[in-house]
Design an enzyme around this catalytic site. Sequence first.
Site, PDB file in Angstrom:
ATOM      1  N   LYS A  14       6.223  20.894   8.665  1.00  0.00           N
ATOM      2  CA  LYS A  14       6.331  22.338   8.914  1.00  0.00           C
ATOM      3  C   LYS A  14       5.329  22.770   9.974  1.00  0.00           C
ATOM      4  O   LYS A  14       4.196  22.294  10.000  1.00  0.00           O
ATOM      5  CB  LYS A  14       6.057  23.099   7.624  1.00  0.00           C
ATOM      6  N   LYS A  17      13.260  27.963   9.337  1.00  0.00           N
ATOM      7  CA  LYS A  17      12.597  28.773   8.307  1.00  0.00           C
ATOM      8  C   LYS A  17      12.208  30.109   8.916  1.00  0.00           C
ATOM      9  O   LYS A  17      11.121  30.255   9.482  1.00  0.00           O
ATOM     10  CB  LYS A  17      11.362  28.034   7.771  1.00  0.00           C
ATOM     11  N   ARG A  37      -7.788  22.505  -7.095  1.00  0.00           N
ATOM     12  CA  ARG A  37      -6.601  22.500  -6.223  1.00  0.00           C
ATOM     13  C   ARG A  37      -5.652  21.391  -6.668  1.00  0.00           C
ATOM     14  O   ARG A  37      -4.437  21.584  -6.754  1.00  0.00           O
ATOM     15  CB  ARG A  37      -7.014  22.299  -4.752  1.00  0.00           C
TER      16      ARG A  37
HETATM   17  P1  13P Z   1       5.530  32.706   1.837  1.00  0.00           P
HETATM   18  O1  13P Z   1       6.840  32.488   1.162  1.00  0.00           O
HETATM   19  O2  13P Z   1       4.416  33.074   0.871  1.00  0.00           O
HETATM   20  O3  13P Z   1       5.622  33.604   3.028  1.00  0.00           O
HETATM   21  O4  13P Z   1       5.044  31.298   2.377  1.00  0.00           O
HETATM   22  C1  13P Z   1       5.949  30.472   2.979  1.00  0.00           C
HETATM   23  C2  13P Z   1       5.279  29.687   4.018  1.00  0.00           C
HETATM   24  O5  13P Z   1       5.280  28.478   3.978  1.00  0.00           O
HETATM   25  C3  13P Z   1       4.634  30.393   5.123  1.00  0.00           C
HETATM   26  O6  13P Z   1       4.369  29.498   6.148  1.00  0.00           O
END
Ligand code: 13P
Length: 340
Positions: free
Chosen positions: A136, A219, A46
């Site tokens: 996030k 987002k 990882r």
């Molecule tokens: P994806 O672009 O693969 O959907 O992932 C973005 C992400 O951070 C989902 O929480």
Amino acid sequence: MNRNELARIAHAMVANGRGLLAADESTGTIKKRFDKIKVENTEENRRAYRELLFLTPGMADYISGVIMYDETLRQSTKSGERFADLLTRLNVVPGIKVDAGTKPMPNFPNEVITEGLDGLAGRLAEYHKLGARFAKWRAVIDIGEGFPTRTNIETNAELLARYAALCQEAEIVPIVEPEVLMDGAHSIERCEQVTDEVLATVFDRLFAHRVYLEGIVLKPNMVISGQKATNRASASDVAAATLRCLKRHVPPAVPGIAFLSGGQSEAESTLHLDLMNRSGPLPWLLSFSYGRALQQSALSAWGGATANVAAGQREFLKRARLNSLAAKGKYESGLEKQAA
Ligand code: 13P
């Protein structure tokens, strides 16, 4: 709370055609990605994979910030530089996923709630010390027969708003991520209806919790047909429906919107972003925060082999560059054919 600093960071995360790399796969999720390329899910693999991404020469031209998982934020390059220090030195903002994933919602079959508020203030303070300047939290809304329910949407929105308020208190920019999933066979119209309700509710709760909108990044999902729908809407329909929905609900005070890719192919997610940016002027900057759509080709090209690190980096740089063009409305699908 230093509002100017929050607004400065939020703007930097979406400005100048740069966008975010979502490399915050949990240990369980990265296992799924590694399984596909037959790479063992060890801490060192990882680390090596994240090092490949972060050390890609030139990536900082296109990538403004990286979302990491707790383990990654504490890791370093082979030469001993902490990832957070490396990124900061490259003018790439280090970020951290702080939600603890989803759990089934009692009494609401098929629906989930995101966990992670317990002890969050303390964790945010530590993450700030470790160098993280944004965070996030992903709420997940699924579409099916009889769901999402009002209770699920309201609960998820309330949690997002409480998370956002705690982040700003810790001088960390919250990425507010309400993801309406594209799994299933629903139409684009149904996705628009649900995304409308979700965004309206999320901004209502952000207001109620006095979240400083200039200091967040939204987002969202794009408004799109379900993966299994028989007649999937065209790219121009996706762009038009997504913009319509965002314009109804996202105040211009929000500096930027960074989409998730959500299961779209690499080329699709780039094309959709480009089409939206071509139909400006828009009240916010529109960029990307892709996970799979920035990493799929890179993962395959790497395949876990040290000899293929440069090949993996070339694929990652290509996606970053094309998405950066899309963030400026300057992408052409012919560019897909160019060698990485
Ligand atoms: P994806 O672009 O693969 O959907 O992932 C973005 C992400 O951070 C989902 O929480």
